[in-house]
Design a protein around this motif. Structure first.
Motif, mmCIF file in Angstrom:
data_model
loop_
_atom_site.group_PDB
_atom_site.id
_atom_site.type_symbol
_atom_site.label_atom_id
_atom_site.label_comp_id
_atom_site.label_asym_id
_atom_site.label_seq_id
_atom_site.Cartn_x
_atom_site.Cartn_y
_atom_site.Cartn_z
ATOM 1 N N ALA A 195 0.828 -1.208 0.000
ATOM 2 C CA ALA A 195 0.000 0.000 0.000
ATOM 3 C C ALA A 195 0.861 1.258 0.000
ATOM 4 N N ARG A 196 1.939 1.254 0.776
ATOM 5 C CA ARG A 196 2.831 2.425 0.809
ATOM 6 C C ARG A 196 3.522 2.615 -0.542
ATOM 7 N N ASN A 197 4.013 1.523 -1.113
ATOM 8 C CA ASN A 197 4.702 1.610 -2.402
ATOM 9 C C ASN A 197 3.737 2.002 -3.521
ATOM 10 N N ALA A 198 2.479 1.592 -3.379
ATOM 11 C CA ALA A 198 1.478 1.960 -4.382
ATOM 12 C C ALA A 198 1.284 3.470 -4.415
ATOM 13 N N VAL A 199 1.220 4.081 -3.241
ATOM 14 C CA VAL A 199 1.069 5.538 -3.183
ATOM 15 C C VAL A 199 2.245 6.213 -3.887
ATOM 16 N N ALA A 200 3.444 5.729 -3.616
ATOM 17 C CA ALA A 200 4.641 6.311 -4.242
ATOM 18 C C ALA A 200 4.628 6.133 -5.748
ATOM 19 N N ALA A 201 3.982 5.057 -6.239
ATOM 20 C CA ALA A 201 3.946 4.783 -7.675
ATOM 21 C C ALA A 201 2.729 5.393 -8.363
ATOM 22 N N TYR B 254 -2.523 -17.841 0.854
ATOM 23 C CA TYR B 254 -3.133 -17.398 -0.401
ATOM 24 C C TYR B 254 -2.608 -16.023 -0.809
ATOM 25 N N TYR B 255 -2.401 -15.145 0.179
ATOM 26 C CA TYR B 255 -1.925 -13.800 -0.141
ATOM 27 C C TYR B 255 -0.499 -13.846 -0.692
ATOM 28 N N HIS B 256 0.368 -14.614 -0.029
ATOM 29 C CA HIS B 256 1.752 -14.687 -0.506
ATOM 30 C C HIS B 256 1.800 -15.223 -1.936
ATOM 31 N N ARG B 257 0.953 -16.214 -2.256
ATOM 32 C CA ARG B 257 0.931 -16.749 -3.622
ATOM 33 C C ARG B 257 0.386 -15.709 -4.602
ATOM 34 N N TRP B 258 -0.617 -14.947 -4.190
ATOM 35 C CA TRP B 258 -1.145 -13.879 -5.051
ATOM 36 C C TRP B 258 -0.079 -12.817 -5.271
ATOM 37 N N TYR B 259 0.622 -12.444 -4.222
ATOM 38 C CA TYR B 259 1.681 -11.426 -4.318
ATOM 39 C C TYR B 259 2.747 -11.848 -5.336
ATOM 40 N N ASP B 260 3.067 -13.137 -5.335
ATOM 41 C CA ASP B 260 4.090 -13.629 -6.266
ATOM 42 C C ASP B 260 3.613 -13.618 -7.715
ATOM 43 N N GLY B 261 2.279 -13.701 -7.930
ATOM 44 C CA GLY B 261 1.775 -13.834 -9.291
ATOM 45 C C GLY B 261 1.086 -12.620 -9.870
ATOM 46 N N CYS B 262 0.738 -11.636 -9.047
ATOM 47 C CA CYS B 262 -0.033 -10.477 -9.526
ATOM 48 C C CYS B 262 0.579 -9.178 -9.002
ATOM 49 N N ARG B 263 0.818 -8.249 -9.909
ATOM 50 C CA ARG B 263 1.449 -6.995 -9.508
ATOM 51 C C ARG B 263 0.407 -5.910 -9.248
ATOM 52 N N VAL B 264 0.622 -5.197 -8.149
ATOM 53 C CA VAL B 264 -0.175 -4.006 -7.848
ATOM 54 C C VAL B 264 0.522 -2.772 -8.406
ATOM 55 N N ILE B 265 1.838 -2.815 -8.429
ATOM 56 C CA ILE B 265 2.643 -1.667 -8.861
ATOM 57 C C ILE B 265 3.241 -1.966 -10.233
ATOM 58 N N PRO B 266 3.100 -1.061 -11.212
ATOM 59 C CA PRO B 266 3.629 -1.292 -12.562
ATOM 60 C C PRO B 266 5.141 -1.465 -12.552
ATOM 61 N N LEU B 267 5.630 -2.253 -13.499
ATOM 62 C CA LEU B 267 7.067 -2.426 -13.668
ATOM 63 C C LEU B 267 7.634 -1.307 -14.527
ATOM 64 N N GLY B 268 8.739 -0.754 -14.119
ATOM 65 C CA GLY B 268 9.434 0.237 -14.933
ATOM 66 C C GLY B 268 8.554 1.397 -15.357
ATOM 67 N N ASP B 269 8.487 1.607 -16.679
ATOM 68 C CA ASP B 269 7.711 2.730 -17.225
ATOM 69 C C ASP B 269 6.292 2.335 -17.605
#
Length: 557
Positions: A447-453, A506-521
């Motif tokens: 959530a914190r990193n999402a705000v920054a992104a 379930y959350y850890h597996r979701w975190y590994d497979g789905c991104r909330v924050i975009p990669l790069g540009d």
């Protein structure tokens, strides 16, 4: 569509089937309540979001085979707007798959509900007295009492989450021979004498003796021995009371009522109980003693209440205490007792019935088994301070409050428990409390990193949550209200802990497979923003569940 809404729709379809059978001239008796129509999560996610076996339960009264009933119900379910498909499996299981948008809508529901998500109304309007710990004020709280402190406090939180008006009560056994032995032990320590044969040992006895001397305003040495002993009894017991309360408070456990056994005899509560039972015809006298005829209600023998010498027997306090609770308006009285009290249950339930109440309803007794602390694979057998027992301080000093509470609650209290102190000290996924707390901390980091992104929750498009790990995570999050209700109904808060470990997985597996924050540009998309809702929903459920266990939900680890 929530499980409750889906269950209600299924019940309505069953009622329609029954009505059609009656109109066709068939004698159909469907003795079915809405609560009988239950839904379960299929173990194999390929089988859908929800499954029901109701067709097999109602086939006989409706006069069809289970598969025929299931097919008719499936037709009605498929017409519901949020249902994507329905399949019939095996002898008549109904497997239901929801539309992605309907399943994903849960994420927003959870976030908007916040701390309220998972609460229910199972015990609305019910007053419950929950008595637990109740350790004798003769020494530090041993591990059996510590287990009840963690389990009892968590159970109180769970019951309150289901609407109950809960009073946490601690019963101080400050009447009887154990207090006399304690007083003699403290006096002996002060005088430099050996511990009495039936007394209490450990360094804490000497500590209490020193504190009594410091608190007493007069000249102890000038008093006769019996008066000295009374001083050590009064001040020493009060000091132990204070210490027990402080230690429990530090463990996150506080009580609404501290009830003193002495008050039962001083207030006339015991005499009132005897009078009530005499009116109901259950008291008799024999050999100069007053008896309660408990064999009428299944006890193995009748019980002496007042001995022939006029001294009250132990059960007299139980009679007065139970009546006192009922007079205070408690509908249900829960008592948590150690394994050594198992033989105590029969006479207590007979007592309840003698009062005209319902055993197992107005009084419920939970039995807890022993706890062993292990260090290096070997049992920890002695406390530095108490000498002969392992105490609350030993556990907290070894692993802290959070790990201590969590480890005591996560297993059924009616099974013996071994706590591996080495495991609880690890910051790895092997350590269950770390595993769950780390999952929560990870949701907060995302959530914190999402705000920054630049990812916010300005968009919610649940139909985009189609990844298998998203479907699985939503499925387990939807189970939380049912788990809380079940934990309350069965008096088993360990179900919350085991559920949270499942959510974390379930959350850890979701975190590994789905991104909330975009990669790069990569640009921020509606999917990123929608996934943030799911991330925050998971954090909320973990936070709510840990709160029911009295365990913190750290934002960083």
């Amino acid at each position: 569509m929530t499980p409750a809404e889906l269950s209600e729709s299924l019940f309505a379809l069953i009622q329609q089937l029954g009505e059609r059978r009656r109109q066709s001239g068939s004698e159909t008796i469907l003795d079915l309540a809405p609560t009988d129509v239950t839904l379960e999560r299929p173990r194999n996610r390929d089988h859908g979001d929800w499954s029901s076996s109701i067709a097999m339960k109602i086939a006989k009264p409706l006069g069809f085979s289970p598969r025929e009933i299931a097919a008719q119900l499936a037709e009605g379910l498929e017409a519901l707007p949020d249902v994507a498909s329905v399949e019939i499996a095996g002898p008549g299981f109904i497997n239901i798959r929801l539309e992605a948008a309907a399943a994903g809508a849960l994420a927003k529901t959870i976030v908007e509900a916040g701390p309220v998500y998972g609460t229910g109304h199972l015990y609305d309007g019910i007053k419950i007295n929950l008595e637990f710990v109740s350790a004798n004020p003769t020494g530090p709280i041993h591990m059996g009492g510590v287990r009840w402190a963690a389990v009892g406090d968590s159970l109180a939180r769970v019951l309150k989450a289901e609407g109950a008006d809960v009073t946490r009560e601690y019963y101080f056994n400050d009447h009887g021979s154990q207090i006399d032995r304690f007083a003699r032990s403290v006096l002996a320590a002060h005088l430099g004498e050996p511990t009495p044969e039936d007394g209490y040992g450990g360094a804490y006895i000497g500590d209490i003796a020193d504190q009594v001397v410091a608190k007493f305003a007069g000249n102890l040495a000038a008093l006769p021995r019996d008066e000295q002993q009374e001083v050590f009894r009064q001040i020493g017991v009060d000091l132990m009371f204070t210490e027990i309360k402080e230690k429990l408070h530090g463990f996150g456990v506080d009580f609404d009522v501290y009830f003193h056994e002495d008050s039962l005899h001083e207030s006339g509560a015991v005499n009132r109980a005897i009078a009530r039972l005499r009116e109901q015809g259950h008291i008799f006298e024999s050999d100069g003693a007053i008896w309660l005829r408990t064999t009428t209600f299944g006890d193995d023998r009748d019980r002496v209440i007042i001995r022939s010498n006029g001294e009250p027997a132990y059960i007299s306090g139980d009679l007065g205490y139970y009546l006192d609770k009922r007079e205070r308006g408690f509908d249900q009285n829960l008592i948590m007792l150690g394994a050594d009290h198992h033989g105590y249950v029969g006479r207590m339930m007979a007592m309840v019935e003698a009062f005209g109440d319902v055993p197992g309803v107005n009084l419920q007794i939970l039995i807890g088994q022993m706890v062993n602390l292990l260090k290096g694979g070997e049992p920890v057998r002695m406390s530095k301070r108490a000498g002969t027992i392992v105490t609350l301080d030993d556990l907290v000093d070894a692993v802290g409050v959070d790990a201590g509470r969590y480890s005591l609650v996560r297993s059924s209290s009616d099974s013996q428990l071994d706590i591996d102190l080495d495991l609880l000290g690890k910051r790895t996924n092997e350590n269950p409390v770390f595993y769950v707390q780390y999952a929560h901390a990870r949701t907060q980091s995302v959530a914190r990193n999402a705000v920054a992104a630049g990812v916010d929750r300005s968009v919610f498009a649940p139909e985009l949550l189609t990844h298998d790990s998203e479907s699985a995570l939503l499925g387990v999050l939807q189970e939380y209200p049912r788990v809380v209700a079940q934990a309350a109904e069965l008096r088993e808060p360990h179900r919350i802990a085991r559920y949270l470990e499942e959510v974390a997985g379930y959350y850890h597996r979701w975190y590994d497979g789905c991104r909330v924050i975009p990669l790069g540009d990569e640009p921020v998309t509606e999917l990123h923003r929608t996934r943030l809702w799911l991330n925050d929903a998971t954090g909320q459920v973990l936070r709510n569940g840990l709160g029911l266990l009295g365990v913190s939900a750290p934002e960083r680890m």
